[in-house]
Design a protein around this motif. Structure first.
Motif, PDB file in Angstrom:
ATOM      1  N   ASP A 299       0.825  -1.208   0.000  1.00 16.67           N
ATOM      2  CA  ASP A 299       0.000   0.000   0.000  1.00 16.67           C
ATOM      3  C   ASP A 299       0.857   1.254   0.000  1.00 16.67           C
ATOM      4  N   LYS A 300       0.189   2.408   0.106  1.00 13.34           N
ATOM      5  CA  LYS A 300       0.873   3.689  -0.037  1.00 13.34           C
ATOM      6  C   LYS A 300       1.769   4.015   1.147  1.00 13.34           C
ATOM      7  N   HIS A 301       1.686   3.265   2.230  1.00 17.95           N
ATOM      8  CA  HIS A 301       2.521   3.528   3.403  1.00 17.95           C
ATOM      9  C   HIS A 301       3.886   2.839   3.313  1.00 17.95           C
ATOM     10  N   VAL A 302       4.156   2.127   2.225  1.00 20.80           N
ATOM     11  CA  VAL A 302       5.441   1.461   2.035  1.00 20.80           C
ATOM     12  C   VAL A 302       6.254   2.270   1.037  1.00 20.80           C
ATOM     13  N   LEU A 303       7.351   2.897   1.513  1.00 26.50           N
ATOM     14  CA  LEU A 303       8.215   3.706   0.661  1.00 26.50           C
ATOM     15  C   LEU A 303       9.233   2.804  -0.032  1.00 26.50           C
ATOM     16  N   ARG A 304       9.485   3.068  -1.299  1.00 24.24           N
ATOM     17  CA  ARG A 304      10.365   2.220  -2.102  1.00 24.24           C
ATOM     18  C   ARG A 304      11.646   2.984  -2.446  1.00 24.24           C
ATOM     19  N   PHE A 305      12.807   2.312  -2.289  1.00 20.82           N
ATOM     20  CA  PHE A 305      14.105   2.917  -2.564  1.00 20.82           C
ATOM     21  C   PHE A 305      14.957   1.957  -3.391  1.00 20.82           C
ATOM     22  N   GLU A 306      15.725   2.522  -4.307  1.00 21.94           N
ATOM     23  CA  GLU A 306      16.752   1.744  -4.981  1.00 21.94           C
ATOM     24  C   GLU A 306      17.950   1.610  -4.049  1.00 21.94           C
ATOM     25  N   TYR A 307      18.603   0.442  -4.077  1.00 15.38           N
ATOM     26  CA  TYR A 307      19.781   0.227  -3.243  1.00 15.38           C
ATOM     27  C   TYR A 307      20.810  -0.548  -4.052  1.00 15.38           C
ATOM     28  N   GLY A 308      22.009   0.040  -4.183  1.00 17.68           N
ATOM     29  CA  GLY A 308      23.059  -0.620  -4.941  1.00 17.68           C
ATOM     30  C   GLY A 308      22.697  -0.723  -6.409  1.00 17.68           C
ATOM     31  N   ALA A 309      23.269  -1.725  -7.060  1.00 14.64           N
ATOM     32  CA  ALA A 309      23.068  -1.887  -8.499  1.00 14.64           C
ATOM     33  C   ALA A 309      21.684  -2.414  -8.827  1.00 14.64           C
ATOM     34  N   CYS A 310      21.193  -3.374  -8.018  1.00 19.41           N
ATOM     35  CA  CYS A 310      19.929  -4.029  -8.355  1.00 19.41           C
ATOM     36  C   CYS A 310      18.981  -4.180  -7.171  1.00 19.41           C
ATOM     37  N   ASP A 311      19.454  -3.940  -5.963  1.00 23.69           N
ATOM     38  CA  ASP A 311      18.652  -4.272  -4.789  1.00 23.69           C
ATOM     39  C   ASP A 311      17.598  -3.207  -4.489  1.00 23.69           C
ATOM     40  N   ILE A 312      16.761  -3.529  -3.487  1.00 27.20           N
ATOM     41  CA  ILE A 312      15.633  -2.680  -3.108  1.00 27.20           C
ATOM     42  C   ILE A 312      15.615  -2.542  -1.591  1.00 27.20           C
ATOM     43  N   VAL A 313      15.253  -1.352  -1.126  1.00 28.12           N
ATOM     44  CA  VAL A 313      15.002  -1.124   0.298  1.00 28.12           C
ATOM     45  C   VAL A 313      13.572  -0.619   0.450  1.00 28.12           C
ATOM     46  N   LEU A 314      12.829  -1.214   1.378  1.00 27.56           N
ATOM     47  CA  LEU A 314      11.467  -0.790   1.687  1.00 27.56           C
ATOM     48  C   LEU A 314      11.420  -0.234   3.101  1.00 27.56           C
ATOM     49  N   ILE A 315      10.746   0.894   3.287  1.00 26.76           N
ATOM     50  CA  ILE A 315      10.512   1.464   4.616  1.00 26.76           C
ATOM     51  C   ILE A 315       9.003   1.570   4.793  1.00 26.76           C
ATOM     52  N   ALA A 316       8.472   0.786   5.731  1.00 26.19           N
ATOM     53  CA  ALA A 316       7.029   0.710   5.951  1.00 26.19           C
ATOM     54  C   ALA A 316       6.653   1.519   7.191  1.00 26.19           C
ATOM     55  N   VAL A 317       5.705   2.421   7.025  1.00 21.00           N
ATOM     56  CA  VAL A 317       5.257   3.293   8.111  1.00 21.00           C
ATOM     57  C   VAL A 317       3.956   2.738   8.690  1.00 21.00           C
ATOM     58  N   ASN A 318       3.943   2.599  10.028  1.00 15.60           N
ATOM     59  CA  ASN A 318       2.764   2.074  10.719  1.00 15.60           C
ATOM     60  C   ASN A 318       2.400   0.667  10.245  1.00 15.60           C
ATOM     61  N   ILE A 319       3.420  -0.090   9.893  1.00 17.72           N
ATOM     62  CA  ILE A 319       3.234  -1.481   9.461  1.00 17.72           C
ATOM     63  C   ILE A 319       4.228  -2.347  10.226  1.00 17.72           C
ATOM     64  N   THR A 320       3.788  -3.422  10.826  1.00 15.81           N
ATOM     65  CA  THR A 320       4.664  -4.293  11.606  1.00 15.81           C
ATOM     66  C   THR A 320       5.512  -5.155  10.687  1.00 15.81           C
TER      67      THR A 320
END
Length: 358
Positions: A299-320
């Motif tokens: 959902d919209k509370h999960v922020l998406r980030f590029e990390y390194g060459a191919c990886d992904i980082v997710l930061i979830a707000v108010n989500i366990t």
């Protein structure tokens, strides 16, 4: 016989004239209503595009503000030379930087020298722009449509404190250029052309009816059916455009350097819980596919980030962590695997995150 013919002729005319008048009135009203509703829909569509652009522009201002705050003890010229002058600028999109009533930077060196002796109130010479500048709050980014020098701009701005001084940072983009450069401009032009064609068709139909209604009532029915079909087609086009705008999230992916500033801001605002996840992708293509599928799972509370060459980082707000793991598990495949999911709940966790990913 002649009297009978004359009587028949006089009986036909009164019956035809009311039909002709009623038909003409109905077509004109339908055209006016269709034109008015289409105008409202196009304006709503344009406001939606501007709101999306404003949100992206606000994020850009936030990133620049974070860059300014990353280093202390800089003077005004350092901020201008090290940050603002490195940003892309043109006559239609540029930065404005001021301290209290002093204009420190406007667009480029030439414009800055032009407004160097001018107060901020003089530069923002319209009521809307002055009200917007007066409404800015500390570290709270806002946006509005304002007029400056007889041009309409989409302005995003923020008031912040640095070295015990009050500064205002604004990014201004000319509204017309913003819309002209938008990928949906072609669709908007098609919509406007489509509406004009419909209205012209309705007027032409009304004129044709004035000449042929006495000879063919069937043609009248066919024309009314055409109008209804065109109205349904316009409604379907609007639904398709709204659906396309709803699922367009390609710009909601941030770069790696924004990870820590985002989490720090969430911690300062005491937002809990904040869950961090790192996902390993084998190729850039597998990362792209993950983002495309994530639109429908996360959902919209999960922020998406590029990390390194191919990886992904997710930061979830108010989500366990369990909730985020469940969502990610649906998106995993042989090219996408979860490396880490952890809760960021205090400053110690924040420092660990900084050491690993800054």
């Amino acid at each position: 016989m002649e009297e009978q013919k004359s009587g028949n002729s006089s009986n036909k005319k009164p019956g035809k004239h009311p039909i002709l008048i009623i038909t003409t009135i109905c077509v004109v009203i339908a055209a006016a209503a269709c034109g008015w509703l289409s105008y409202i829909q196009i304006n709503r569509y344009e406001k939606g595009i501007l709101e999306v652009c404003a949100t992206q522009q606000d994020s850009y201002v936030q990133l620049v503000l974070d860059q300014i705050n990353l280093k202390e003890n800089r003077d005004d010229q350092d901020i201008i030379n090290d940050i603002l002058k490195t940003m892309d600028a043109s006559s239609n999109r540029y930065w404005v930087f001021s301290r209290n009533q002093s204009m420190l930077y406007v667009k480029d060196v030439m414009e800055t020298n032009r407004y160097k002796e001018v107060s901020a109130d003089t530069y923002y010479n319209s009521k809307a722009s002055k009200e917007f500048m007066d409404s800015l709050q500390v570290n709270h980014i806002q946006h509005s449509i304002v007029n400056v020098d007889n041009k309409t701009y989409l302005m995003s701005g923020v008031l912040f404190k640095y070295a015990d001084q009050n500064y205002k940072l604004c990014l201004m983009t000319e509204k017309s250029v913003l819309l002209d450069n938008n990928t949906y401009l072609g669709i908007k032009v098609e919509m406007e052309t489509f509406v004009i064609v419909i209205l012209m068709a309705l007027v032409l139909i009304a004129v044709i009816y004035a000449f042929i209604i006495r000879r063919s009532a069937i043609r009248l029915d066919e024309r009314e059916a055409d109008v209804k079909a065109l109205s349904r087609g316009l409604a379907k086009v609007n639904e398709m455009l709204a659906d396309k705008d709803l699922h367009d999230t390609h710009n909601n992916v941030w770069k790696q350097k924004a990870i820590v500033p985002f989490v720090e801001k969430l911690m300062k605002r005491n937002v809990h819980p904040v869950t961090f996840a790192r996902i390993e992708c084998e190729t850039e293509e597998s990362r792209r596919k993950f983002f495309e599928r994530a639109v429908y799972i996360l959902d919209k509370h999960v922020l998406r980030f590029e990390y390194g060459a191919c990886d992904i980082v997710l930061i979830a707000v108010n989500i366990t962590t369990d909730q985020l793991k469940h969502g990610i598990s649906i998106l995993e495949d042989k090219e996408v695997t979860v490396q880490r999911v952890e809760l960021i709940d205090n400053n110690t966790d924040m420092e660990k995150l900084r050491e690993r990913y800054l």
